[in-house]
Each structure stands twice: as structure tokens, then as C-alpha cells.
Design a protein around this motif. Structure first.
Motif, PDB file in Angstrom:
ATOM      1  N   VAL A  92      -3.798 -10.944  -5.266  1.00  0.00           N
ATOM      2  CA  VAL A  92      -2.894  -9.991  -5.924  1.00  0.00           C
ATOM      3  C   VAL A  92      -2.448  -8.937  -4.929  1.00  0.00           C
ATOM      4  O   VAL A  92      -1.250  -8.649  -4.793  1.00  0.00           O
ATOM      5  CB  VAL A  92      -3.595  -9.330  -7.136  1.00  0.00           C
ATOM      6  CG1 VAL A  92      -2.730  -8.234  -7.741  1.00  0.00           C
ATOM      7  CG2 VAL A  92      -3.975 -10.375  -8.181  1.00  0.00           C
ATOM      8  N   VAL A  93      -3.392  -8.350  -4.219  1.00  0.00           N
ATOM      9  CA  VAL A  93      -3.082  -7.292  -3.246  1.00  0.00           C
ATOM     10  C   VAL A  93      -2.181  -7.838  -2.140  1.00  0.00           C
ATOM     11  O   VAL A  93      -1.211  -7.184  -1.739  1.00  0.00           O
ATOM     12  CB  VAL A  93      -4.388  -6.681  -2.678  1.00  0.00           C
ATOM     13  CG1 VAL A  93      -4.101  -5.759  -1.510  1.00  0.00           C
ATOM     14  CG2 VAL A  93      -5.136  -5.949  -3.777  1.00  0.00           C
ATOM     15  N   ASN A  94      -2.463  -9.032  -1.657  1.00  0.00           N
ATOM     16  CA  ASN A  94      -1.640  -9.592  -0.588  1.00  0.00           C
ATOM     17  C   ASN A  94      -0.250  -9.987  -1.066  1.00  0.00           C
ATOM     18  O   ASN A  94       0.723  -9.842  -0.321  1.00  0.00           O
ATOM     19  CB  ASN A  94      -2.355 -10.760   0.091  1.00  0.00           C
ATOM     20  CG  ASN A  94      -3.248 -10.246   1.184  1.00  0.00           C
ATOM     21  OD1 ASN A  94      -2.771  -9.882   2.249  1.00  0.00           O
ATOM     22  ND2 ASN A  94      -4.535 -10.158   0.905  1.00  0.00           N
ATOM     23  N   ALA A  95      -0.136 -10.467  -2.289  1.00  0.00           N
ATOM     24  CA  ALA A  95       1.197 -10.758  -2.831  1.00  0.00           C
ATOM     25  C   ALA A  95       2.007  -9.463  -2.936  1.00  0.00           C
ATOM     26  O   ALA A  95       3.198  -9.437  -2.600  1.00  0.00           O
ATOM     27  CB  ALA A  95       1.083 -11.443  -4.186  1.00  0.00           C
ATOM     28  N   MET A  96       1.377  -8.382  -3.356  1.00  0.00           N
ATOM     29  CA  MET A  96       2.068  -7.096  -3.433  1.00  0.00           C
ATOM     30  C   MET A  96       2.445  -6.594  -2.040  1.00  0.00           C
ATOM     31  O   MET A  96       3.534  -6.055  -1.841  1.00  0.00           O
ATOM     32  CB  MET A  96       1.202  -6.072  -4.169  1.00  0.00           C
ATOM     33  CG  MET A  96       1.042  -6.388  -5.643  1.00  0.00           C
ATOM     34  SD  MET A  96      -0.008  -5.205  -6.492  1.00  0.00           S
ATOM     35  CE  MET A  96       1.086  -3.791  -6.525  1.00  0.00           C
ATOM     36  N   ARG A  97       1.546  -6.781  -1.079  1.00  0.00           N
ATOM     37  CA  ARG A  97       1.844  -6.374   0.303  1.00  0.00           C
ATOM     38  C   ARG A  97       3.049  -7.139   0.830  1.00  0.00           C
ATOM     39  O   ARG A  97       3.971  -6.561   1.407  1.00  0.00           O
ATOM     40  CB  ARG A  97       0.626  -6.620   1.214  1.00  0.00           C
ATOM     41  CG  ARG A  97       0.879  -6.263   2.676  1.00  0.00           C
ATOM     42  CD  ARG A  97      -0.257  -6.734   3.577  1.00  0.00           C
ATOM     43  NE  ARG A  97      -0.552  -8.150   3.442  1.00  0.00           N
ATOM     44  CZ  ARG A  97       0.176  -9.134   3.993  1.00  0.00           C
ATOM     45  NH1 ARG A  97       1.244  -8.870   4.712  1.00  0.00           N
ATOM     46  NH2 ARG A  97      -0.170 -10.397   3.827  1.00  0.00           N
ATOM     47  N   THR A 102       8.788  -7.268   2.405  1.00  0.00           N
ATOM     48  CA  THR A 102      10.123  -7.849   2.304  1.00  0.00           C
ATOM     49  C   THR A 102      11.143  -6.873   1.743  1.00  0.00           C
ATOM     50  O   THR A 102      12.255  -6.760   2.263  1.00  0.00           O
ATOM     51  CB  THR A 102      10.088  -9.110   1.413  1.00  0.00           C
ATOM     52  OG1 THR A 102       9.183 -10.053   2.002  1.00  0.00           O
ATOM     53  CG2 THR A 102      11.466  -9.736   1.275  1.00  0.00           C
ATOM     54  N   TRP A 103      10.784  -6.134   0.689  1.00  0.00           N
ATOM     55  CA  TRP A 103      11.762  -5.367  -0.066  1.00  0.00           C
ATOM     56  C   TRP A 103      11.649  -3.854   0.085  1.00  0.00           C
ATOM     57  O   TRP A 103      12.554  -3.141  -0.369  1.00  0.00           O
ATOM     58  CB  TRP A 103      11.676  -5.732  -1.542  1.00  0.00           C
ATOM     59  CG  TRP A 103      11.918  -7.182  -1.759  1.00  0.00           C
ATOM     60  CD1 TRP A 103      10.994  -8.139  -2.065  1.00  0.00           C
ATOM     61  CD2 TRP A 103      13.167  -7.873  -1.644  1.00  0.00           C
ATOM     62  NE1 TRP A 103      11.582  -9.369  -2.160  1.00  0.00           N
ATOM     63  CE2 TRP A 103      12.940  -9.234  -1.908  1.00  0.00           C
ATOM     64  CE3 TRP A 103      14.473  -7.461  -1.342  1.00  0.00           C
ATOM     65  CZ2 TRP A 103      13.940 -10.191  -1.878  1.00  0.00           C
ATOM     66  CZ3 TRP A 103      15.473  -8.414  -1.324  1.00  0.00           C
ATOM     67  CH2 TRP A 103      15.195  -9.756  -1.591  1.00  0.00           C
ATOM     68  N   ALA A 104      10.575  -3.352   0.700  1.00  0.00           N
ATOM     69  CA  ALA A 104      10.395  -1.898   0.745  1.00  0.00           C
ATOM     70  C   ALA A 104       9.945  -1.382   2.106  1.00  0.00           C
ATOM     71  O   ALA A 104       9.476  -0.254   2.207  1.00  0.00           O
ATOM     72  CB  ALA A 104       9.397  -1.474  -0.333  1.00  0.00           C
ATOM     73  N   ALA A 105      10.062  -2.189   3.140  1.00  0.00           N
ATOM     74  CA  ALA A 105       9.648  -1.775   4.487  1.00  0.00           C
ATOM     75  C   ALA A 105      10.795  -2.043   5.466  1.00  0.00           C
ATOM     76  O   ALA A 105      10.759  -3.024   6.211  1.00  0.00           O
ATOM     77  CB  ALA A 105       8.373  -2.518   4.896  1.00  0.00           C
ATOM     78  N   PRO A 106      11.833  -1.184   5.480  1.00  0.00           N
ATOM     79  CA  PRO A 106      13.015  -1.449   6.305  1.00  0.00           C
ATOM     80  C   PRO A 106      12.734  -1.523   7.804  1.00  0.00           C
ATOM     81  O   PRO A 106      13.473  -2.180   8.537  1.00  0.00           O
ATOM     82  CB  PRO A 106      13.950  -0.276   5.974  1.00  0.00           C
ATOM     83  CG  PRO A 106      13.067   0.783   5.417  1.00  0.00           C
ATOM     84  CD  PRO A 106      11.923   0.082   4.771  1.00  0.00           C
TER      85      PRO A 106
END
Length: 159
Positions: A92-97, A102-106
Motif C-alpha cells: 500500500v505504502v509503495n503504491a502510494m509512493r 508520477t503525479w506529485a513530484a515534478p
């Protein structure tokens, strides 16, 4: 503000959120997966208020996610260690990471997960436990399971 309880909802995702849905909880679990076990280390890494951390750790222990293990007698001090139930939140934690990468770390991932055995950066890839095929959401068909109380759990099918 008090959040809504999902305790009576017949949904495994809702039940998971009931245990780990408070925003500090998965950050504490993340740090525990990184090997952090001491109260002061959690507090300094997270910048979390002492009373909030105390409440979160007590809740994680009560839910069987962590064990509180004494490491010092005078005064008594504790390590907080993940149980099997807590370690199983790794996916779960790794899927969130990965989603955040992908979507929140420009500027790119702040942390990369490197597989110790081969030395490569790894990603969690959902695969079928039976045939090994890589899966996407559209490859899955929800059907009622043994814990279903009613058919309302399934989405209405569009033709």
C-alpha cells in the motif's frame, strides 16, 4: 473535525481506511518500514506534535499494526515495531509512493526503492497471482465474494 467512520461499511477498502486512513498513520508506517522504531525519531522525522504521535502510536498498537516493546527500564522507553499485519502495508505504502512520484513530484522522486539483490530501482507491478499476467484496472471484473452482504457492492454495468 471528526471524520466519518467506515466501521459499518461492508467494503474491504473502507475497513482498511478505518485503520490507516488518518493522514499521519501511513507516514508513521512508512518510517517504520524504513527501520524507525523510537518515539523521538518518529517525532523529529515527521515534525508531528507529541500528543498526536502518542495517539497514533497507541492506536496502531491497539489495531495490531505495531507492537510496543520496552528497550529501557529506568525510565521505561519503548520501540514501536511493525507486526506482520503492519509489514503487509508495504505494498500500500509503495503504491502510494509510486503514485506520488508520477503525479506529485515534478522534480522527480524524492526517494527511490532499490532492490538490494540486483541493485536496480524497483516499482510495484500488479500481477495476477495465478497466471503472472501484468494487470490494469480494466483487466479486473468485480464479483461478489463470500463476505458480501448484498449486491449493492457491485457497480451497475453499462451496456
Amino acid at each position: 473535525m471528526r471524520r466519518t467512520s467506515f466501521e459499518d461499511m461492508n467494503c474491504s477498502i473502507a475497513q482498511c481506511l478505518e485503520v490507516v486512513g488518518e493522514w499521519w498513520t501511513l507516514l508513521i508506517v512508512r518510517d517504520a518500514l524504513f527501520g524507525i522504531t523510537r518515539f523521538d525519531d518518529f517525532r523529529s522525522r515527521l515534525g508531528i506534535a507529541r500528543n498526536v504521535l502518542t495517539q497514533r502510536l497507541e492506536y496502531l498498537v491497539a489495531q495490531g499494526i505495531m507492537d510496543r516493546v520496552p528497550y529501557q527500564d529506568n525510565p521505561v522507553r519503548y520501540d514501536y515495531k511493525l507486526t506482520d499485519r503492519g509489514r503487509s502495508l508495504w505494498a500500500v505504502v509503495n503504491a502510494m509512493r509510486q503514485w506520488g512520484d508520477t503525479w506529485a513530484a515534478p522534480d522527480g522522486p524524492p526517494i527511490e526503492a532499490v532492490h538490494k539483490t540486483c541493485g536496480h530501482t524497483m516499482t510495484v507491478q500488479p500481477v495476477c497471482s495465478e497466471c503472472g499476467e501484468h494487470l490494469r484496472g480494466r483487466d479486473i471484473q468485480p464479483i461478489l465474494g463470500p463476505g458480501a452482504r448484498n449486491a449493492d457492492l457491485l457497480p451497475a454495468r453499462s451496456e
